[in-house]
Design an enzyme around this catalytic site. Structure first.
Site, PDB file in Angstrom:
ATOM      1  N   CYS A 111       0.889  -1.153   0.000  1.00 46.26           N
ATOM      2  CA  CYS A 111       0.000   0.000   0.000  1.00 46.26           C
ATOM      3  C   CYS A 111       0.927   1.203   0.000  1.00 46.26           C
ATOM      4  O   CYS A 111       1.556   1.492   1.017  1.00 46.26           O
ATOM      5  CB  CYS A 111      -0.927   0.041   1.207  1.00 46.26           C
ATOM      6  SG  CYS A 111      -1.879   1.581   1.244  1.00 46.26           S
ATOM      7  N   CYS A 114      -0.574   4.191   2.449  1.00 46.94           N
ATOM      8  CA  CYS A 114      -0.580   4.050   3.916  1.00 46.94           C
ATOM      9  C   CYS A 114      -0.304   2.600   4.266  1.00 46.94           C
ATOM     10  O   CYS A 114       0.820   2.154   4.142  1.00 46.94           O
ATOM     11  CB  CYS A 114      -1.879   4.564   4.511  1.00 46.94           C
ATOM     12  SG  CYS A 114      -3.376   4.057   3.638  1.00 46.94           S
ATOM     13  N   SER A 115      -1.306   1.853   4.696  1.00 43.30           N
ATOM     14  CA  SER A 115      -1.033   0.481   5.116  1.00 43.30           C
ATOM     15  C   SER A 115      -2.239  -0.422   4.891  1.00 43.30           C
ATOM     16  O   SER A 115      -2.473  -1.330   5.675  1.00 43.30           O
ATOM     17  CB  SER A 115      -0.637   0.473   6.594  1.00 43.30           C
ATOM     18  OG  SER A 115      -1.666   1.077   7.356  1.00 43.30           O
ATOM     19  N   CYS A 116      -3.015  -0.183   3.827  1.00 47.53           N
ATOM     20  CA  CYS A 116      -4.192  -1.013   3.574  1.00 47.53           C
ATOM     21  C   CYS A 116      -3.774  -2.471   3.413  1.00 47.53           C
ATOM     22  O   CYS A 116      -2.810  -2.781   2.717  1.00 47.53           O
ATOM     23  CB  CYS A 116      -4.924  -0.514   2.332  1.00 47.53           C
ATOM     24  SG  CYS A 116      -5.505   1.185   2.542  1.00 47.53           S
TER      25      CYS A 116
HETATM   26 FE    FE Z   1      -3.309   2.101   2.830  1.00 44.62          FE
END
Ligand code: FE
Length: 219
Positions: A111, A114-116
């Site tokens: 991602c 961000c951190s999906c």
């Molecule tokens: Fe994300």
């Protein structure tokens, strides 16, 4: 550029909490006080993600796909309902896409924003998945990133990078390791690592002989 947070690492005011932890605690207290959240419900949610939801769920999906061609086809064409067939789903897994590794193509999930991450199948993301170096370099130099994870692919293998978002979350269907023809679905699932489903790893292999396996050693 983000500023340096390193100076935040030391303890403040004799508290064991980092600034972020202290803010989370303050928010939780405030929300509880105002009646917006129930601490018991919050504890149950944390417990769910720490102990019950994890890569073992994704491993069941992969193992099923390896043994059941019909399931594999459904998984690759529309992953969310296929995964739901195994009773797996929920927040962060509403729009799953499963991408299949082959001898020609290796898939890698990141991602960049961000951190999906597909929580229902993989649990909580590893720290490196959320870190800027991985998020930036997975796109610029996927082969170099894979090498750092110990994954060396033939030069002829194409690497495809998938950028997860809040709407669409990817999971890799790794290739079934050679020599696993006789394994049960459960034993196959045990070979599937979290990193293999992110694309930064490959599934484990079956020990060449029982003597190579610590599990087979006499007590
Ligand atoms: Fe994300």
């Amino acid at each position: 550029m983000s500023h340096d947070h390193a100076h935040h690492d030391h303890q403040h005011h004799g508290s064991d909490l980092s600034p972020v932890e202290a803010r989370v605690r303050a928010l939780e207290s405030l929300l509880t006080e105002k009646g917006y959240i129930d601490p018991a419900a919050l504890d149950a949610l944390v417990e769910l993600y720490e102990t019950k939801v994890g890569p073992h769920a994704g491993a069941r999906v992969v193992a099923r796909a390896w043994v059941d061609p019909g399931f594999r086809a459904r998984l690759l064409s529309d992953a969310t309902p296929a995964i739901a067939e195994l009773g797996i789903g929920g927040r962060g897994g509403e729009h799953m896409v499963v991408v299949e590794n082959t001898s020609e193509t290796h898939n890698l999930v990141v991602c960049t924003l961000c951190s999906c991450y597909p929580w229902p199948v993989l649990g909580l993301p590893p720290v490196w998945y959320k870190a800027p170096p991985y998020r930036a370099r997975a796109v610029i130099d996927p082969r170099g990133v894979l090498a750092e994870f110990g994954v060396r692919l033939p030069d002829t293998t194409r690497i495809v990078v998938w950028d997860s978002t809040a709407e669409t979350r990817y999971m890799v269907l790794p290739m079934r390791p050679a020599g696993t023809e006789g394994l049960s679905e459960e034993d196959l699932a045990a070979l599937v690592t979290r990193d293999a489903m992110i694309g930064t790893g490959l599934p484990g292999s079956v020990p060449a002989s029982p003597l190579d396996s610590p599990l087979e050693m006499p007590a």
